[in-house]
Write a protein that holds these residues in place. Structure first.
Motif, PDB file in Angstrom:
ATOM      1  N   ILE A 168       0.821  -1.218   0.000  1.00  0.00           N
ATOM      2  CA  ILE A 168       0.000   0.000   0.000  1.00  0.00           C
ATOM      3  C   ILE A 168       0.855   1.268   0.000  1.00  0.00           C
ATOM      4  CG2 ILE A 168      -1.952  -1.135   1.129  1.00  0.00           C
ATOM      5  CD1 ILE A 168      -1.051   0.165   3.768  1.00  0.00           C
ATOM      6  N   SER A 169       2.131   1.136  -0.287  1.00  0.00           N
ATOM      7  CA  SER A 169       3.066   2.250  -0.114  1.00  0.00           C
ATOM      8  C   SER A 169       2.734   3.474  -0.969  1.00  0.00           C
ATOM      9  CB  SER A 169       4.494   1.788  -0.418  1.00  0.00           C
ATOM     10  OG  SER A 169       4.610   1.341  -1.769  1.00  0.00           O
ATOM     11  N   GLU A 170       2.050   3.267  -2.094  1.00  0.00           N
ATOM     12  CA  GLU A 170       1.737   4.396  -2.967  1.00  0.00           C
ATOM     13  C   GLU A 170       0.396   5.048  -2.623  1.00  0.00           C
ATOM     14  OE1 GLU A 170       2.090   3.262  -7.024  1.00  0.00           O
ATOM     15  OE2 GLU A 170       4.201   2.683  -6.837  1.00  0.00           O
ATOM     16  N   ASP A 171      -0.205   4.638  -1.517  1.00  0.00           N
ATOM     17  CA  ASP A 171      -1.483   5.207  -1.082  1.00  0.00           C
ATOM     18  C   ASP A 171      -1.313   5.721   0.349  1.00  0.00           C
ATOM     19  OD1 ASP A 171      -4.074   5.760  -0.253  1.00  0.00           O
ATOM     20  OD2 ASP A 171      -4.945   4.054  -1.315  1.00  0.00           O
ATOM     21  N   PRO A 172      -0.890   6.973   0.523  1.00  0.00           N
ATOM     22  CA  PRO A 172      -0.622   7.516   1.863  1.00  0.00           C
ATOM     23  C   PRO A 172      -1.799   7.402   2.827  1.00  0.00           C
ATOM     24  CG  PRO A 172       0.182   9.006   0.169  1.00  0.00           C
ATOM     25  CD  PRO A 172      -0.625   7.958  -0.531  1.00  0.00           C
ATOM     26  N   GLU A 173      -3.001   7.503   2.312  1.00  0.00           N
ATOM     27  CA  GLU A 173      -4.168   7.418   3.188  1.00  0.00           C
ATOM     28  C   GLU A 173      -4.298   6.012   3.772  1.00  0.00           C
ATOM     29  OE1 GLU A 173      -7.727   8.760   1.331  1.00  0.00           O
ATOM     30  OE2 GLU A 173      -7.035  10.846   1.140  1.00  0.00           O
ATOM     31  N   ARG A 174      -4.050   4.998   2.965  1.00  0.00           N
ATOM     32  CA  ARG A 174      -4.127   3.628   3.471  1.00  0.00           C
ATOM     33  C   ARG A 174      -2.973   3.337   4.436  1.00  0.00           C
ATOM     34  NH1 ARG A 174      -5.146  -1.160  -0.261  1.00  0.00           N
ATOM     35  NH2 ARG A 174      -6.362  -1.860   1.522  1.00  0.00           N
ATOM     36  N   VAL A 175      -1.814   3.879   4.149  1.00  0.00           N
ATOM     37  CA  VAL A 175      -0.687   3.716   5.075  1.00  0.00           C
ATOM     38  C   VAL A 175      -1.033   4.320   6.433  1.00  0.00           C
ATOM     39  CG1 VAL A 175       1.690   4.420   5.566  1.00  0.00           C
ATOM     40  CG2 VAL A 175       1.078   3.600   3.280  1.00  0.00           C
ATOM     41  N   ALA A 176      -1.578   5.532   6.414  1.00  0.00           N
ATOM     42  CA  ALA A 176      -1.963   6.181   7.668  1.00  0.00           C
ATOM     43  C   ALA A 176      -3.057   5.396   8.375  1.00  0.00           C
ATOM     44  CB  ALA A 176      -2.422   7.612   7.398  1.00  0.00           C
ATOM     45  N   ALA A 177      -3.980   4.824   7.613  1.00  0.00           N
ATOM     46  CA  ALA A 177      -5.060   4.038   8.215  1.00  0.00           C
ATOM     47  C   ALA A 177      -4.513   2.785   8.882  1.00  0.00           C
ATOM     48  CB  ALA A 177      -6.087   3.672   7.149  1.00  0.00           C
ATOM     49  N   LEU A 178      -3.560   2.112   8.225  1.00  0.00           N
ATOM     50  CA  LEU A 178      -2.973   0.918   8.832  1.00  0.00           C
ATOM     51  C   LEU A 178      -2.159   1.288  10.057  1.00  0.00           C
ATOM     52  CD1 LEU A 178      -2.477  -2.072   8.913  1.00  0.00           C
ATOM     53  CD2 LEU A 178      -0.684  -1.794   7.184  1.00  0.00           C
ATOM     54  N   ASP A 179      -1.452   2.417  10.012  1.00  0.00           N
ATOM     55  CA  ASP A 179      -0.753   2.894  11.216  1.00  0.00           C
ATOM     56  C   ASP A 179      -1.725   3.009  12.381  1.00  0.00           C
ATOM     57  OD1 ASP A 179       1.721   3.125   9.991  1.00  0.00           O
ATOM     58  OD2 ASP A 179       1.604   5.310   9.733  1.00  0.00           O
ATOM     59  N   ALA A 180      -2.865   3.617  12.116  1.00  0.00           N
ATOM     60  CA  ALA A 180      -3.852   3.835  13.176  1.00  0.00           C
ATOM     61  C   ALA A 180      -4.427   2.519  13.680  1.00  0.00           C
ATOM     62  CB  ALA A 180      -4.981   4.738  12.664  1.00  0.00           C
ATOM     63  N   VAL A 181      -4.655   1.573  12.767  1.00  0.00           N
ATOM     64  CA  VAL A 181      -5.192   0.268  13.164  1.00  0.00           C
ATOM     65  C   VAL A 181      -4.218  -0.463  14.081  1.00  0.00           C
ATOM     66  CG1 VAL A 181      -5.720  -2.038  12.281  1.00  0.00           C
ATOM     67  CG2 VAL A 181      -6.737  -0.041  11.202  1.00  0.00           C
ATOM     68  N   LEU A 182      -2.938  -0.468  13.714  1.00  0.00           N
ATOM     69  CA  LEU A 182      -1.950  -1.165  14.540  1.00  0.00           C
ATOM     70  C   LEU A 182      -1.725  -0.445  15.866  1.00  0.00           C
ATOM     71  CD1 LEU A 182       0.687  -2.302  11.895  1.00  0.00           C
ATOM     72  CD2 LEU A 182      -1.177  -3.619  12.926  1.00  0.00           C
ATOM     73  N   ASP A 183      -1.748   0.878  15.847  1.00  0.00           N
ATOM     74  CA  ASP A 183      -1.618   1.628  17.098  1.00  0.00           C
ATOM     75  C   ASP A 183      -2.770   1.311  18.041  1.00  0.00           C
ATOM     76  OD1 ASP A 183       0.682   2.771  16.171  1.00  0.00           O
ATOM     77  OD2 ASP A 183      -0.169   4.774  15.856  1.00  0.00           O
ATOM     78  N   ASP A 184      -3.972   1.248  17.493  1.00  0.00           N
ATOM     79  CA  ASP A 184      -5.142   0.944  18.320  1.00  0.00           C
ATOM     80  C   ASP A 184      -5.058  -0.465  18.897  1.00  0.00           C
ATOM     81  OD1 ASP A 184      -8.003   1.447  19.215  1.00  0.00           O
ATOM     82  OD2 ASP A 184      -8.275  -0.309  17.938  1.00  0.00           O
ATOM     83  N   LEU A 185      -4.629  -1.413  18.069  1.00  0.00           N
ATOM     84  CA  LEU A 185      -4.484  -2.797  18.547  1.00  0.00           C
ATOM     85  C   LEU A 185      -3.503  -2.867  19.694  1.00  0.00           C
ATOM     86  CD1 LEU A 185      -4.988  -5.881  18.147  1.00  0.00           C
ATOM     87  CD2 LEU A 185      -3.043  -5.848  16.573  1.00  0.00           C
ATOM     88  N   ALA A 186      -2.339  -2.251  19.526  1.00  0.00           N
ATOM     89  CA  ALA A 186      -1.332  -2.281  20.584  1.00  0.00           C
ATOM     90  C   ALA A 186      -1.822  -1.571  21.841  1.00  0.00           C
ATOM     91  CB  ALA A 186      -0.034  -1.657  20.088  1.00  0.00           C
TER      92      ALA A 186
END
Length: 277
Positions: free
Chosen positions: A236-254
Motif C-alpha cells: 500500500i506504499s503508494e497510497d498515503p491514506e491507506r498507510v496512515a489508516a494501517l498505522d492507526a489500526v496497529l496503534d489501536d491494537l497495541a
C-alpha cells in the motif's frame, strides 16, 4: 502446458514470495529479542534429550533448533529462507551448538519417512500456505512413537488479531492458501493430524512482551523488522491514506493490549505422538 505443470509453477512462485517476505527486515531479531523463551519451552515440552534425532521445521534462525542442539540432540534446522539459516548458523557457532542447516519447503520436506524422533516447529510451520500438506509432512518424517511439537499463535491472541487487522491492507491470498493463525486452533490442528497421532495435548499459554512502552513503538518495530508487516506496507506504499489508516489500526491494537508497558501474546502449544501404524 498441463494442469499439473501450471500448478507447480504457481506453487513455485508462491514459495518464492514467501521466501522473499521472510528475508525482509530482521526476523532473527524478532525471535531473539521478543520471544526468545518460546524455542526452549518447546524443546523442553517435547522432551528432547541427548542423541535424539530432531527436525525443526520452518526453523528460521534456530529459536528452537539451537536449544535442542545444546541438549545434545542431533538436530536439523530446515527453513525455506536461506538468509535466516545463515544468521542461525552464525549464532549457533557463537554458542557452541552443532547442527545441520537445510533449506527446505515445509510442504515437501527432503527427508525420509520416520527419520526423526522429534519433529517440531516454533511459530514457523503455521505460515506454510497449505496446512494439510504441511501437517502430512510433519507426520511423515516422524518415526512411529515419536513426538510432534508445535507452538503457534492463536487466532484470538495478539498476533492473530494483528494479522486480521492487516488483512484488508495486504495482497489477496492465493487460491487454496489458509490463514496462518488457524494453526493456533486446537480443533484445526486435531483435524489436520486425524488418527495418525495419540496423546494429542493442546494447551493455550501466553508470552509476556515488555519491549514496547507505547503503541507506536510496537508499530515501528514491526514495520521495520517483521516480514509480513513490511510486505503489507509495501503493498500500500503508494497510497498515503491507506498507510496512515494501517498505522492507526496497529496503534489501536497495541493500545488495547498494552498494560503498564507490557503485553501478553497468546499461543497454542501442542504435543502429540505419531501412531505406530
Amino acid at each position: 502446458m498441463t494442469e499439473a505443470s501450471e500448478a507447480d509453477r504457481a506453487d513455485h512462485a508462491l514459495k518464492a514470495k514467501h521466501r522473499a517476505m521472510w528475508a525482509l527486515g530482521d526476523y532473527p531479531a524478532v525471535a531473539s529479542q521478543i520471544i526468545p523463551e518460546l524455542g526452549s519451552e518447546l524443546v523442553g515440552e517435547c522432551g528432547v534429550g541427548k542423541g535424539d534425532r530432531v527436525l525443526d521445521v520452518a526453523a528460521g534462525s534456530g529459536n528452537a533448533a539451537v536449544p535442542a542442539a545444546l541438549r545434545g540432540a542431533e538436530v536439523v534446522a530446515s527453513d525455506l529462507t536461506p538468509e535466516l539459516l545463515e544468521v542461525g548458523r552464525q549464532a549457533a557457532a557463537a554458542r557452541g551448538a552443532r547442527l545441520d542447516w537445510r533449506e527446505a519447503d515445509a510442504e515437501a520436506l527432503p527427508f525420509a519417512d520416520g527419520e526423526f524422533d522429534t519433529v517440531m516447529s516454533c511459530v514457523g510451520v503455521m505460515f506454510a500456505p497449505h496446512h494439510q500438506r504441511a501437517a502430512d509432512e510433519l507426520l511423515r518424517v516422524c518415526r512411529p512413537g515419536g513426538t510432534v511439537g508445535l507452538i503457534n499463535w492463536t487466532p484470538q491472541g495478539f498476533i492473530g488479531q494483528m494479522f486480521a487487522a492487516m488483512r484488508p491492507y495486504a495482497p489477496p491470498p492465493p487460491p487454496g492458501a489458509q490463514a496462518a493463525p488457524l494453526w493456533g486452533d486446537p480443533e484445526h490442528v486435531r483435524s489436520l493430524f486425524g488418527d495418525r497421532v495419540t496423546d494429542f495435548d493442546p494447551r493455550r499459554r501466553s508470552v509476556r512482551v515488555d519491549r514496547f512502552g507505547r503503541p507506536e513503538d510496537f508499530r515501528e518495530y514491526f514495520k521495520t523488522s517483521y516480514g509480513p508487516t513490511i510486505a503489507t506496507y509495501r503493498f500500500i506504499s503508494e497510497d498515503p491514506e491507506r498507510v496512515a489508516a494501517l498505522d492507526a489500526v496497529l496503534d489501536d491494537l497495541a493500545a488495547r493490549h498494552l498494560d503498564d508497558g507490557a503485553m501478553d501474546w497468546e499461543y497454542l502449544l501442542v504435543t502429540a505422538h505419531r501412531t505406530a501404524a
